[in-house]
Write a protein that holds these residues in place. Structure first.
Motif, PDB file in Angstrom:
ATOM      1  N   PHE A  31     -18.679 -90.643   1.331  1.00 48.67           N
ATOM      2  CA  PHE A  31     -19.779 -91.269   0.613  1.00 48.67           C
ATOM      3  C   PHE A  31     -20.817 -90.212   0.245  1.00 48.67           C
ATOM      4  O   PHE A  31     -21.164 -89.390   1.073  1.00 48.67           O
ATOM      5  N   ASP A  50     -31.556 -99.455  10.171  1.00 47.33           N
ATOM      6  CA  ASP A  50     -31.407 -98.081   9.679  1.00 47.33           C
ATOM      7  C   ASP A  50     -30.591 -98.075   8.386  1.00 47.33           C
ATOM      8  O   ASP A  50     -30.869 -97.321   7.455  1.00 47.33           O
ATOM      9  N   GLU A  90     -32.515 -99.077   5.552  1.00 43.46           N
ATOM     10  CA  GLU A  90     -33.381 -97.966   5.127  1.00 43.46           C
ATOM     11  C   GLU A  90     -32.640 -96.993   4.229  1.00 43.46           C
ATOM     12  O   GLU A  90     -33.203 -96.471   3.269  1.00 43.46           O
ATOM     13  N   LEU A  91     -31.368 -96.759   4.557  1.00 43.90           N
ATOM     14  CA  LEU A  91     -30.583 -95.867   3.700  1.00 43.90           C
ATOM     15  C   LEU A  91     -30.467 -96.470   2.310  1.00 43.90           C
ATOM     16  O   LEU A  91     -30.626 -95.777   1.300  1.00 43.90           O
ATOM     17  N   SER A 147     -33.457 -95.794   0.565  1.00 47.96           N
ATOM     18  CA  SER A 147     -33.524 -94.387   0.149  1.00 47.96           C
ATOM     19  C   SER A 147     -32.733 -94.164  -1.128  1.00 47.96           C
ATOM     20  O   SER A 147     -33.151 -93.416  -2.013  1.00 47.96           O
ATOM     21  N   ILE A 185     -24.762 -88.367  11.663  1.00 45.01           N
ATOM     22  CA  ILE A 185     -23.992 -89.509  11.165  1.00 45.01           C
ATOM     23  C   ILE A 185     -22.805 -89.820  12.069  1.00 45.01           C
ATOM     24  O   ILE A 185     -22.476 -90.981  12.289  1.00 45.01           O
ATOM     25  N   VAL A 195     -34.920 -92.599   9.342  1.00 49.09           N
ATOM     26  CA  VAL A 195     -33.473 -92.676   9.530  1.00 49.09           C
ATOM     27  C   VAL A 195     -32.747 -92.762   8.172  1.00 49.09           C
ATOM     28  O   VAL A 195     -31.742 -92.100   7.950  1.00 49.09           O
ATOM     29  N   GLY A 196     -33.301 -93.582   7.299  1.00 51.61           N
ATOM     30  CA  GLY A 196     -32.702 -93.685   5.959  1.00 51.61           C
ATOM     31  C   GLY A 196     -32.701 -92.332   5.278  1.00 51.61           C
ATOM     32  O   GLY A 196     -31.725 -91.937   4.637  1.00 51.61           O
ATOM     33  N   GLY A 197     -33.804 -91.613   5.434  1.00 57.06           N
ATOM     34  CA  GLY A 197     -33.913 -90.283   4.847  1.00 57.06           C
ATOM     35  C   GLY A 197     -32.901 -89.321   5.452  1.00 57.06           C
ATOM     36  O   GLY A 197     -32.306 -88.496   4.764  1.00 57.06           O
ATOM     37  N   LYS A 198     -32.697 -89.433   6.775  1.00 59.99           N
ATOM     38  CA  LYS A 198     -31.702 -88.589   7.461  1.00 59.99           C
ATOM     39  C   LYS A 198     -30.319 -88.805   6.848  1.00 59.99           C
ATOM     40  O   LYS A 198     -29.586 -87.859   6.564  1.00 59.99           O
ATOM     41  N   LEU A 199     -29.972 -90.072   6.674  1.00 58.84           N
ATOM     42  CA  LEU A 199     -28.660 -90.394   6.112  1.00 58.84           C
ATOM     43  C   LEU A 199     -28.537 -89.833   4.700  1.00 58.84           C
ATOM     44  O   LEU A 199     -27.518 -89.258   4.323  1.00 58.84           O
ATOM     45  N   TYR A 200     -29.602 -90.019   3.928  1.00 66.29           N
ATOM     46  CA  TYR A 200     -29.580 -89.506   2.561  1.00 66.29           C
ATOM     47  C   TYR A 200     -29.472 -87.982   2.580  1.00 66.29           C
ATOM     48  O   TYR A 200     -28.750 -87.380   1.790  1.00 66.29           O
ATOM     49  N   GLU A 247     -28.071 -86.092   4.874  1.00 65.88           N
ATOM     50  CA  GLU A 247     -26.729 -85.641   5.264  1.00 65.88           C
ATOM     51  C   GLU A 247     -25.685 -85.903   4.185  1.00 65.88           C
ATOM     52  O   GLU A 247     -24.721 -85.156   4.057  1.00 65.88           O
ATOM     53  N   THR A 248     -25.861 -87.010   3.451  1.00 69.51           N
ATOM     54  CA  THR A 248     -24.814 -87.391   2.500  1.00 69.51           C
ATOM     55  C   THR A 248     -25.050 -86.834   1.102  1.00 69.51           C
ATOM     56  O   THR A 248     -24.119 -86.746   0.312  1.00 69.51           O
TER      57      THR A 248
END
Lengths: 268, 435
Positions: free
Chosen positions: A26, A138, A141-142, A145, A219, B91-96, B98-99
């Motif tokens: 992804f 969470d 939240e992603l 984002s 992740i 956390v959302g920012g972390k995921l963004y 990393e991806t």
């Protein structure tokens, strides 16, 4: 249906070598493998592709219904394998793609003979007795984002990403285009990825499997790597001394070496 | 990989410019300008109106400026060597990160203007726009990542407005498309209700019809029907209501059912049209929206001997029917002087009669056909003479073939055919075609 066009299939490497399919996760597209391809190209025939809705795939083939589950993405893999009539190929999947590979290998065992799982996680959201690393909030939240970078995707960019041969002025590779995705499709992929739970599928894996994890990965934390390794009978686990979720970019030599060692050890 | 020429690290350069600044101070009378020049590189870095951050390739923070520490509410010691860049994000920012962010930065060497949120020590979230570049060593190996963060609170609020607006617009568009599709379905159902689903089977008679709708968005005003009167005779009609759209469709519906009812009461063609005339006139005169139509109404009666069909018809202001004969000729069946139906309280309708024998066909049509614009510049009309010539060319063929040829003709008009067009043909099959 032209699967090659739909999934932007690229074949590289040694045409006589055993086939290795490289599947992106992804976020970005097959360009993520740019440091892996040169390391495997001498000995292996490499198949790269973009899932529908990502990279330069045919966005018109996207269906929210089909891609609302990992099985939909697994069908992409199986259809690519069928289009090339692959037998006993090694499927290397990054992140969510490693789980897609598990599902595809279950559907088409004659086509996928071994698996390399790069930073896999069968479930991202915590569950009773299981630490995936994230809460349901969470994940919301992603999604937010993704939405906040929605403006980064413009209609003007779509033809570039989809590759319009009739508009050569758009042929230049745009900045960030590897990871630019139609926001609606990205949201579907994100939801499907981060809300998936494929823990039960791991025990059904019957092919030789290599699990690659990073020392520090937000992740896919190490306990998830250990979970995957334990759940897949006979799998081997290699921990790469790098941080982040993309060891094939942050530690390409170590990642490539681990993949090459695994490939060399496969019965041919 | 993209290699970017880099400015020297601020800390490294802080002393380099000092002598120059010193020498300028005495000679420059403008104290404010001097003070500006005295703004050291270090101060510029620490107190810059944006956050500065340098990390190792694994994200470990090696340097951070005071502005960013202030935004975060963190002490320098708690950050340096202890936290990674991603730790500063939600956390959302972390995921963004990393991806999307980290892989792009690795692949491109730089990335700019990505919207993320900082997670501050007091629990607040602060929207920022993040740009990073990788600094490479002499041999091209990545050494460290330099990152700037801009306060995006106001901008984010504005973008959220835009995003909301865009989502609302998309929702409105989806709704409009759904409404349009629903309306289209409703129109299709209505339009179908104005025409027979299929033409009835009449022993010894061949029938065929075609309806061209000029615009799927508009209800057409043309109509036709064929129906049994009694065990022997059949009635038919074809006409054209003035105007288009829902009002015209309402008149068409009224017309169709009035003619059917009138015919059952008194099948004489002129009487049926007279009844329709009265109904339309009473209904629409004085409504401020006078409505009328042109129509041909007829009765077909099988003759005593097989293969003979008597046609009696009446016309209210409608273009004359064409009779195609088995011998390859074609002629109008004149109905001059008939008045429009519904205009006057007492109207006169012209009547005519003919007999069809095997191979003969009676053709009814609306003026969409004869008034189709032809020619390269679409200025001339197809006209009666061309129709007659076309009919003669197809005389002797079956009604299905005649309607088929006319349908092709309509298609050949392209955008010259801008009106609805109804075609109805009734004929006695040629002897050779009989089983």
């Amino acid at each position: 249906m032209d699967i090659f066009r739909r999934n932007n299939v690229t074949v590289a490497g040694n045409p006589q070598g055993p086939t290795v399919v490289l599947a992106h996760g992804f976020g970005c597209d097959q360009n993520m493998w740019r440091l892996t391809v040169p390391a495997l190209a001498d000995a292996y025939r490499l198949v790269l592709f973009d899932y529908v809705g990502c990279g330069r795939s045919d966005l018109t083939a996207f269906s929210e219904e089909r891609y609302a589950s990992l099985e939909g993405y697994a069908r992409d893999v199986v259809e690519v394998c069928e289009a090339l009539d692959l037998r006993d190929a090694t499927f290397v999947g990054h992140s969510v793609s490693s789980m897609v590979g598990v599902l595809a290998a279950e559907t088409a065992p004659e086509r996928i003979g071994s698996l390399v799982m790069v930073a896999p996680s069968p479930r991202y959201v915590d569950d009773e007795g299981y630490h995936g690393g994230f809460s349901a909030q969470d994940i919301d939240e992603l999604l937010a984002s993704l939405d906040s970078n929605y403006l980064g995707w413009s209609a003007a960019m779509a033809p570039v990403i989809m590759g319009h041969p009739d508009r050569p002025e758009l042929g230049e590779e745009l900045k960030n285009s590897f990871c630019a995705t139609d926001p609606d499709m990205a949201r579907v992929f994100a939801r499907t990825t981060f809300l998936s739970d494929t823990r039960d599928d791991l025990g059904r894996v019957k092919v030789p499997t290599l699990v690659l994890e990073c020392v520090q990965d937000v992740i896919a934390p190490r306990e998830v790597g250990a979970f995957v390794h334990q759940a897949i009978p006979g799998s081997s686990l290699v921990t790469l001394d790098t941080t982040g979720h993309c060891p094939h970019l942050s530690a390409p030599e170590a990642t490539n070496e681990a993949i090459r060692d695994f490939l060399a050890g496969l019965p041919r | 990989m993209i290699h970017t020429d880099q400015q020297p690290e601020p800390y490294e350069s802080q002393n380099e410019g000092a002598p120059d600044i010193q020498s300028h101070r005495d000679s420059t009378p403008d104290a404010a300008f001097a003070a500006l020049l005295e703004d050291s590189a270090e101060e510029l870095y620490e107190a810059a109106p944006c956050g500065y951050l340098s990390t190792l390739m694994d994200g470990t923070i090696a340097k951070i400026n005071a502005t960013l520490l202030d935004w975060l509410g963190l002490e320098r010691d708690a950050v340096l060597g202890r936290m990674r860049f991603a730790d500063l994000l939600t956390v959302g920012g972390k995921l963004y990160h990393e991806t999307h962010f980290a892989p792009l930065l690795r692949m491109q060497g730089d990335i700019s203007g990505i919207a993320m949120e900082l997670r501050c020590a007091n629990g607040d979230r602060m929207p920022v726009l993040v740009s990073s570049v990788v600094k490479y060593g002499e041999s091209g190996e990545p050494l460290l990542i330099r990152t700037t963060l801009f306060d995006a609170r106001d901008r984010r609020a504005y973008e959220e407005e835009l995003l909301r607006g865009r989502k609302a617009a998309e929702e409105a568009r989806r709704q409009a498309e759904a409404d349009r599709a629903r309306l289209q379905d409703a129109l299709t159902v209505l339009q179908k209700s104005l025409l027979p689903d299929t033409l009835p089977t009449i022993p010894g008679v061949e029938t065929a019809a075609h309806y061209h709708i000029a615009s799927p968005d508009r209800l057409g005003g043309d109509f036709y029907d064929v129906f049994p009167l009694d065990g022997e005779r059949f009635a038919f009609f074809l006409g054209d209501v003035c105007g288009k759209g829902p009002q015209a469709a309402a008149v068409t519906s009224l017309t169709r059912y009035t003619l059917r009812a009138a015919a059952l009461h008194d099948a004489d063609p002129a009487s049926a049209l007279a009844t329709l005339n009265t109904v339309l006139h009473d209904r629409y005169t004085g409504s401020g929206d006078p409505r009328y139509c042109t129509a041909i109404f007829g009765i077909l009666t099988p003759g005593a001997s097989p293969g003979r069909l008597t046609i009696q018809l009446a016309s209210g202001g409608h273009p004359p029917a064409v009779v195609l004969r088995a011998d390859g000729t074609a002629a109008f069946l004149p109905t001059p002087g008939g008045l429009l139906v519904g205009v006057l309280p007492d109207a006169h309708f012209a009547t005519a009669e003919t007999v069809l024998t095997p191979g003969d066909t009676l053709l009814l049509y609306t003026d969409g056909l004869t008034e189709a614009r032809t020619g390269a510049d679409r200025t001339s009309l197809y006209g009666d003479e061309a129709l007659l010539a076309f009919a003669a060319d197809h005389a002797g063929k079956s009604t299905v073939d005649v309607i088929g040829a006319l349908t092709d003709l309509l298609a050949s008009f392209g955008d010259g055919l801008d009106d609805d067009t109804a075609l109805l043909a009734l004929g006695v099959p040629p002897l050779t075609a009989q089983p």
